[in-house]
Design a protein around this motif. Sequence first.
Motif, PDB file in Angstrom:
ATOM      1  N   VAL A   1      10.524  14.661   4.632  1.00  0.00           N
ATOM      2  CA  VAL A   1      10.672  13.291   4.145  1.00  0.00           C
ATOM      3  C   VAL A   1      12.047  12.774   4.576  1.00  0.00           C
ATOM      4  O   VAL A   1      13.030  13.513   4.545  1.00  0.00           O
ATOM      5  CB  VAL A   1      10.534  13.245   2.605  1.00  0.00           C
ATOM      6  CG1 VAL A   1      10.771  11.832   2.085  1.00  0.00           C
ATOM      7  CG2 VAL A   1       9.159  13.739   2.187  1.00  0.00           C
TER       8      VAL A   1
ATOM      9  N   HIS B   1       5.283  21.443  10.898  1.00  0.00           N
ATOM     10  CA  HIS B   1       4.805  20.085  10.680  1.00  0.00           C
ATOM     11  C   HIS B   1       4.752  19.413  12.046  1.00  0.00           C
ATOM     12  O   HIS B   1       5.755  19.337  12.749  1.00  0.00           O
ATOM     13  CB  HIS B   1       5.782  19.355   9.758  1.00  0.00           C
ATOM     14  CG  HIS B   1       5.361  17.961   9.432  1.00  0.00           C
ATOM     15  ND1 HIS B   1       5.920  16.864  10.022  1.00  0.00           N
ATOM     16  CD2 HIS B   1       4.438  17.496   8.562  1.00  0.00           C
ATOM     17  CE1 HIS B   1       5.342  15.776   9.523  1.00  0.00           C
ATOM     18  NE2 HIS B   1       4.450  16.140   8.636  1.00  0.00           N
TER      19      HIS B   1
ATOM     20  N   ARG C   1       9.194  17.479  -0.010  1.00  0.00           N
ATOM     21  CA  ARG C   1      10.231  16.747   0.710  1.00  0.00           C
ATOM     22  C   ARG C   1      10.730  17.427   1.986  1.00  0.00           C
ATOM     23  O   ARG C   1      11.765  17.051   2.532  1.00  0.00           O
ATOM     24  CB  ARG C   1      11.398  16.325  -0.181  1.00  0.00           C
ATOM     25  CG  ARG C   1      12.053  17.397  -1.008  1.00  0.00           C
ATOM     26  CD  ARG C   1      12.997  16.799  -2.049  1.00  0.00           C
ATOM     27  NE  ARG C   1      12.665  17.293  -3.374  1.00  0.00           N
ATOM     28  CZ  ARG C   1      13.150  16.843  -4.497  1.00  0.00           C
ATOM     29  NH1 ARG C   1      13.988  15.855  -4.486  1.00  0.00           N
ATOM     30  NH2 ARG C   1      12.806  17.359  -5.642  1.00  0.00           N
TER      31      ARG C   1
ATOM     32  N   ASP D   1       3.719  13.115   2.388  1.00  0.00           N
ATOM     33  CA  ASP D   1       4.211  14.291   1.660  1.00  0.00           C
ATOM     34  C   ASP D   1       3.635  14.322   0.242  1.00  0.00           C
ATOM     35  O   ASP D   1       3.189  15.371  -0.227  1.00  0.00           O
ATOM     36  CB  ASP D   1       5.747  14.242   1.618  1.00  0.00           C
ATOM     37  CG  ASP D   1       6.357  15.622   1.378  1.00  0.00           C
ATOM     38  OD1 ASP D   1       5.883  16.592   2.004  1.00  0.00           O
ATOM     39  OD2 ASP D   1       7.288  15.729   0.560  1.00  0.00           O
TER      40      ASP D   1
ATOM     41  N   THR E   1      -0.020  20.046   8.925  1.00  0.00           N
ATOM     42  CA  THR E   1       0.939  20.935   8.285  1.00  0.00           C
ATOM     43  C   THR E   1       0.429  22.365   8.355  1.00  0.00           C
ATOM     44  O   THR E   1      -0.705  22.637   7.939  1.00  0.00           O
ATOM     45  CB  THR E   1       1.166  20.498   6.825  1.00  0.00           C
ATOM     46  OG1 THR E   1       1.635  19.146   6.838  1.00  0.00           O
ATOM     47  CG2 THR E   1       2.203  21.371   6.139  1.00  0.00           C
TER      48      THR E   1
ATOM     49  N   HIS F   1       0.868  17.240  -1.193  1.00  0.00           N
ATOM     50  CA  HIS F   1       1.083  18.082  -2.370  1.00  0.00           C
ATOM     51  C   HIS F   1       0.094  17.762  -3.482  1.00  0.00           C
ATOM     52  O   HIS F   1      -0.323  18.650  -4.220  1.00  0.00           O
ATOM     53  CB  HIS F   1       2.543  17.975  -2.816  1.00  0.00           C
ATOM     54  CG  HIS F   1       3.471  18.622  -1.829  1.00  0.00           C
ATOM     55  ND1 HIS F   1       4.011  17.936  -0.761  1.00  0.00           N
ATOM     56  CD2 HIS F   1       3.873  19.908  -1.700  1.00  0.00           C
ATOM     57  CE1 HIS F   1       4.727  18.776  -0.037  1.00  0.00           C
ATOM     58  NE2 HIS F   1       4.670  19.975  -0.582  1.00  0.00           N
TER      59      HIS F   1
END
Lengths: 327, 327
Positions: free
Chosen positions: B276, B55, B273, B227, B90, B231
Motif C-alpha cells: 500500500v 505481488h 499494507r 489490499d 498475490t 485481506h
Amino acid sequence: MPERVFRESTAEPRTRAVPLAHLSLELGHLYMEDFQLGPKRLGEHFAEVRIWADAVRARAARRVKRPRISTCFLIDDYFTRFSTPDEVIPTVLEEAGRAGLTIDYLARESGCAVADGVALAESVAHRLVESPPPGSYGFRPPASRTGWLTNGSRSPASPPRTDRGRTDWEPPVETAARNHSIFMDVELWSDDKNGQRVWSCSFLAAVWQLARLGLLRHLGEPVLVPREQDVAALPPDWDRLPPLIKVSATKAAFSAYRTCTLVPHHFLPVENAVRLVLDQVDVDTAALAQVAKRSADEGMPVPPEVAQRATYVFYEEPGDPIEDGKH
Amino acid sequence: MAAQTGESASTVLVCGEVRTCLLPTTQALDRRGAAQLLRLRADMYVRVSERPIMHVLSPETLTGVDCRLPASDGSRTRAVGTVIGRAALTEGRLLQTTSYFGLPAVGPDTRRPWGQYLVRPGIVEPFGMLPRKATAAGVLQGARRGELDTGTIAEGLAAQLCRHELLDRRAPFASAPTRLRWVALRTGGDRPAALTNFTLAEDGLRTVKLRLPPDVPASAAAGLCEDLALHDWLLTHVQRMLDDHPFDRADDSRSLAALRPAVTHLLHLWMPRAHVDGALAHLWDTLEAAPGFTRQWQNLVQRIRDQLTLLDLAQCRRAASSKGCEE
C-alpha cells in the motif's frame, strides 16, 4: 515522510527519454511505382517538395529562433520489395541533393511493423482504445478483434424491420459529428492466405508518426532508434539494412515535438486514416509526459492530443518531367 | 505510477471496484508465470515485487465509456472518458482485477475529440456539473442498466485472465469471488486521508468510502482497496472453512482435508499494507482498531492450529492404543 530504504527495481520500471528536435519533416514516401518511373521523376518530386519544405522551415523560424528540424524519408520494402538498398538509396539522396534538399534519416516501411525484433505494429494495435459511441458503459467494443477501426457507429448489419415488414437502411453515425457525419471505417490489418498478418498502409503510417513524435517505447526503452550508416557501404539486401538509418551529419534528432509530412495529394485518404488511428491510440503515458514537459520547458508546448501534433502538406503530383526551357 | 500524472488535482471523486478470487489453477504461479499472466500489454513492464510477499501488478489498460453515471437521486448525468483496468496477483494465488476512474467537478457540455480524453487516462468527464454525492452513493449502490459499470470492466478482465492458457482451471478448493466497491471523495489540501466506512454487504459485496487529499494519486487508493479486499477475502474464506466443517462430528481425515487448503494456500498470505502506498498505509489502523482484522485473523489461525493439535493428539492416542493392543 522518511525516505524509503528498501526498493525493488522490478517493481518500479523506468521509461527512457529520447532526444527531440522541434520538427520532423518528412520529404516523401517511395513506392515501387515511383521508383520504376526513373530518377527524373523522383527529381520532379523533390523539386516540388523543396518549395513546401522551404515554406515549412520559414514557418518554424517564426516560432523559434534556431529551429531544430530533421528530415526523413520512407522507403517501402513491406508491400513490395524492389531493387536493393545500395541501388535505391544513393539515387534518392542524389536526387534530393539536386533539388537542394538534405535527407537526414531514412526508414524502411517494414521497420514500422517489426524493428529490431520488436513487433511495433502489434504493440500499437494493443494500445488502441476505441472511441466509445454514446451508450458504451464498460463493455469492450470488439473492433480490436475485427481489424477495423471507425470514428463512429456502423450501419446495423441486419437493419430493423418496419411495420410493413420492410427492412430500413440505417445510416452510420460519426461520434463527433457536427450536424452531419463523415463516417470512416479503416482497415488496420488483414491476414493473407498463409495466415500471416499484413498491416495496412494507414496503420503502419500511424506507427511511423508515433515514432517521429518520440512516443514509442518497448519495456521502457526507445524503439526504432536511428543508426549511423555509411552511404558508401550500403548492403545489397533490405533485410541487412537497419530499419532506421542516419545518412547526414545533422545534429537534429530524428524524433520531434511535431511532424510535418509532405506528400502528393493521393495520400490524403491514407493520412486521414492515420489521424483516425492516432486519435484512438493510448500512447505510453510516461513518454507523453516527457515530451509535454520538454516542449513546455522550451516555451513551445505541444498540443495535448497526439493527432494534432502532425501536420501535412498535400502537393499536386508532378506530371511528366519539365524539359529545360519548356514552361 | 505513470498513468495518474496530473490527474489528482482536477478530480473531486474517484470510484472503483475490485474483484478478488482464487486463481483457478492447481499450482500457484511462480514469479515468471505471474508476470506472463499479467502481461496485458506486450510493450509494457509487469511490476514484480517479491518482498515481503510476492505481488505482481499488470500494466494498466483503458476502456472508453460514454454513458450515464450511476446516481442515488435519479439524476441523469452523461459522462465520457476512460476507465483504468488492472490486475494484481498475490503469491501466485489470489487474483484481483480492479477498475477505477476519477471525475472532475465540471465538464464541457459537448463531447470532445476522443484523442483529448485519451491523453488523460482514468478521467471520466461529466457533461456539466457533477452531482458528486449522488454519484458516489449511486456507485456504491451499483450501476443500473446503461450506467457506467466498473464491475463489468473488472469482471471482464478477470474472465479474460482466468481463460489464460497457463491455468488448468482447477482451483484447489471451492471459493467465491468477492467484490469491493469504493469511492474516494477528494478533500481540500489540509484534510488528511481517511477511511470513513467499510461495509460488509451480502453476496460477497463490500463497500468502502475514503477521503483522499489532492496529492495522493487515484492508483494509491486503488492499491489500498485491493489490499483491503484481499485481506477481507482471506478472513471470509478461512472463517467459512472453519464454520462449514463439523469438527466435533466429522472423522479426522475429513477434518484434516477441510483444514489443509487453509494451511497450504492461505495462511501465509496475511500481510496487511505490504504493497500500500505510504500515504495511505495508516488507514489500516482504523480497521485494526475496530473490528480488528488482524485480531480476527490471528484468532482464526489459532483455531486452525488448535484443531490440528487436537487431530495430532487423537492420532497419537490411536497409535498408542493400537500399539497397546498388539502387545
